[in-house]
Design a protein around this motif. Structure first.
Motif, PDB file in Angstrom:
ATOM      1  N   THR A  84       0.837  -1.196   0.000  1.00 32.90           N
ATOM      2  CA  THR A  84       0.000   0.000   0.000  1.00 32.90           C
ATOM      3  C   THR A  84       0.876   1.252   0.000  1.00 32.90           C
ATOM      4  O   THR A  84       2.092   1.191   0.222  1.00 32.90           O
ATOM      5  N   GLU A  85       0.234   2.382  -0.219  1.00 37.41           N
ATOM      6  CA  GLU A  85       0.941   3.664  -0.141  1.00 37.41           C
ATOM      7  C   GLU A  85       1.615   3.823   1.216  1.00 37.41           C
ATOM      8  O   GLU A  85       2.763   4.280   1.322  1.00 37.41           O
ATOM      9  N   ASP A 134       2.667   1.441   3.175  1.00 36.49           N
ATOM     10  CA  ASP A 134       3.819   0.533   3.256  1.00 36.49           C
ATOM     11  C   ASP A 134       5.070   1.194   2.689  1.00 36.49           C
ATOM     12  O   ASP A 134       6.149   1.148   3.303  1.00 36.49           O
TER      13      ASP A 134
END
Length: 514
Positions: free
Chosen positions: A493-494, A496
């Motif tokens: 994800t963003e 992460d």
């Protein structure tokens, strides 16, 4: 607290396939260890040496600590179970199956008693580490046997292997490993290198094997897919490497070292690029160098893919088994290839990621050029690569998973190697492996992160790794979870990527990297 071997009874047995050897044990005691030297007389070829140890106090052993990770992820063992340590991917005596992760591991067996930990270990003088496997077997109440496998390649009279016994209780298995490593250094049976560490060896590390794996698993999970057409190595290309790296670059994630992965080579036995995969390796290296990154080459040892048959170790029927690193024609080619790859006048790469050290040939009566076997043959192979790389570029970096102290002078960075995917315990596995490696030498430690059980385990390990050693990545896009409950692809994800960037920037700051 002293551990007394006052009532110790010992016996030496020598098993031969050809000829006959007899042997005696000579005992020598220092402050920390008791040494049992095996003195052999005769002629022929030694298959195995067995040292029997009988001592009343050994009845009180509660559990044992295996110093080599294994496919079953066993980190403590019942004292009656056989523990085998060595360099082979498989061995008939391996209780827990394949153990390629640390090849070889420190050859010491920490045993826990109520008062603390003691150790039984094996060593040999430089040049005589001709064994492939060492096993500790319970042989009855209060009795153990140490089996040292030479596979028929030991033929010398005089001092062979030595079994060491600790003379005191220690606080942990890690202290036993550390004491063993110091012992070999003090005897000058293992080097104590005075390292000059270039800053770039500490840099954050990327190998995109995990991205290759993701594509393979996604394709293979589709209905009616012809899985044999989607092997992981299919996706190792210059274009993919560039694309995957740029994802991290776009998020500002600082990567300092890039590694190629399996099958960048035309033939696996040589470090020579496949131009259909890496159409311009020098341009790839130059691009990373301009932006302050280093580039190293993956090299899986022992492969005979593409090699002339005469350069191989063959079984008694003449079938090629592995590459023969002692063959003089091969050595000449290796020297030329390494110079071309590492030299600024060639491809200008910066070192090697040495893999597959556990694919050592196995079996008796093999046909080969020289007389080395076991640990000595592997050491000679790695040293040839190490020395030629350093000759081409003095700060070339060599990364291995050879965790024995004997390899301390041919390993700059130690890699924790492949994790297991059977349980969600990546941090626990990392801690277990890191402690063994840190007790063995003062090398830098690459924390790895391949495989991961699922995305959540990847996230936990991302936070843990920089607190111990060099943080590393095998994935740039996501994780194909291998857990029974999480089988499938999970993209990053963003959040992460942002956390990843912050973690690695903080690591570089603490490591003093500009």
């Amino acid at each position: 607290m002293v551990f007394s071997w006052a009532t110790l009874k010992t016996e030496l047995s020598v098993l031969c396939r050809h000829g006959q050897f007899t042997g005696k044990l000579h005992q020598h005691t220092t402050e920390e260890w008791t040494a049992l030297y095996s003195d052999l007389q005769g002629e022929g070829s030694v298959y195995k040496v067995i040292v029997s140890l009988k001592e009343e106090q050994l009845k009180k052993v509660l559990e044992a600590f295996p110093c080599s990770p294994n496919v079953e992820d066993v980190q403590m063992m019942h004292p009656d179970q056989t523990i085998s340590l060595g360099i082979l991917e498989e061995h008939p005596d391996y209780h827990f199956g394949k153990q390629w992760f640390f090849t070889p591991p420190p050859l010491v067996f920490p045993l826990r008693m109520e008062q603390g930990w003691i150790g039984i270990a094996v060593g040999a003088e430089p040049g005589r580490n001709l064994f492939t496997t060492v096993s500790l077997k319970a042989a009855g109440t209060g009795e153990y046997e140490v089996h040292v496998y030479y596979d028929g390649y030991y033929k010398e009279e005089g001092k062979a292997c030595t079994v060491f016994l600790t003379n005191e209780y220690l606080a942990s298995p890690n202290e036993v490993i550390a004491s063993y490593s110091r012992l070999l250094q003090e005897l000058q049976w293992a080097p104590a290198p005075k390292r000059s560490i270039p800053d770039w060896w500490k840099e954050t590390f990327l190998c995109t094997w995990g991205d290759q794996f993701n594509i393979t698993k996604i394709n293979q999970s589709k209905p009616n897919k012809e899985t044999e057409t989607h092997h992981i190595t299919t996706y190792e290309t210059q274009a993919n490497q560039t694309k995957w790296f740029k994802t991290l670059q776009d998020y500002g994630i600082p990567v300092g070292i890039i590694s190629t992965s399996d099958k960048w080579q035309l033939d696996r036995y040589r470090p020579v690029p496949d131009e259909d995969r890496y159409e311009d390796l020098r341009a790839f290296v130059d691009w990373h160098h301009r932006e302050g990154r280093k580039v190293i080459a993956w090299w899986g040892l022992w492969h005979i893919d593409g090699a002339p048959a005469k350069w191989s170790i063959r079984d008694e029927n003449g079938k090629p088994l592995t590459l023969d690193p002692e063959h003089p024609e091969l050595r000449k080619v290796m020297k030329e290839d390494i110079k071309q790859l590492i030299s600024p006048d060639g491809f200008d790469m910066d070192g090697f990621f040495i893999d597959f050290t556990g694919r050592h040939p196995n079996g008796e009566n093999c046909k080969k050029y020289g007389d080395k076997w076991g640990m000595e043959l592997l050491y000679d192979y790695v040293k040839c690569i190490h020395d030629n790389a350093k000759s081409a570029k003095s700060d070339a970096m060599i990364m291995t998973h050879c965790c024995h102290p004997y390899f301390a002078d041919v390993t700059d960075v130690f890699r924790l190697n492949d994790f297991l995917s059977k349980a969600p315990n990546s941090v626990q596995q990392g801690e277990y492996r890191y402690n063994i490696a840190a007790m063995t030498s003062d090398w830098l430690i690459n924390m790895d992160n391949w495989w991961m059980y699922d995305l959540e385990q990847w996230r936990k390990y991302q936070k843990y790794a920089p607190t111990k050693g060099i943080p590393a990545a095998w994935h740039t896009q996501g994780v194909f979870g291998m857990g029974a409950d999480s089988y499938g692809y999970e993209p990053f994800t963003e959040e992460d990527y942002i956390e990843w960037r912050d973690l690695w920037m903080e690591y570089r700051k603490k490591a003093g990297l500009s």
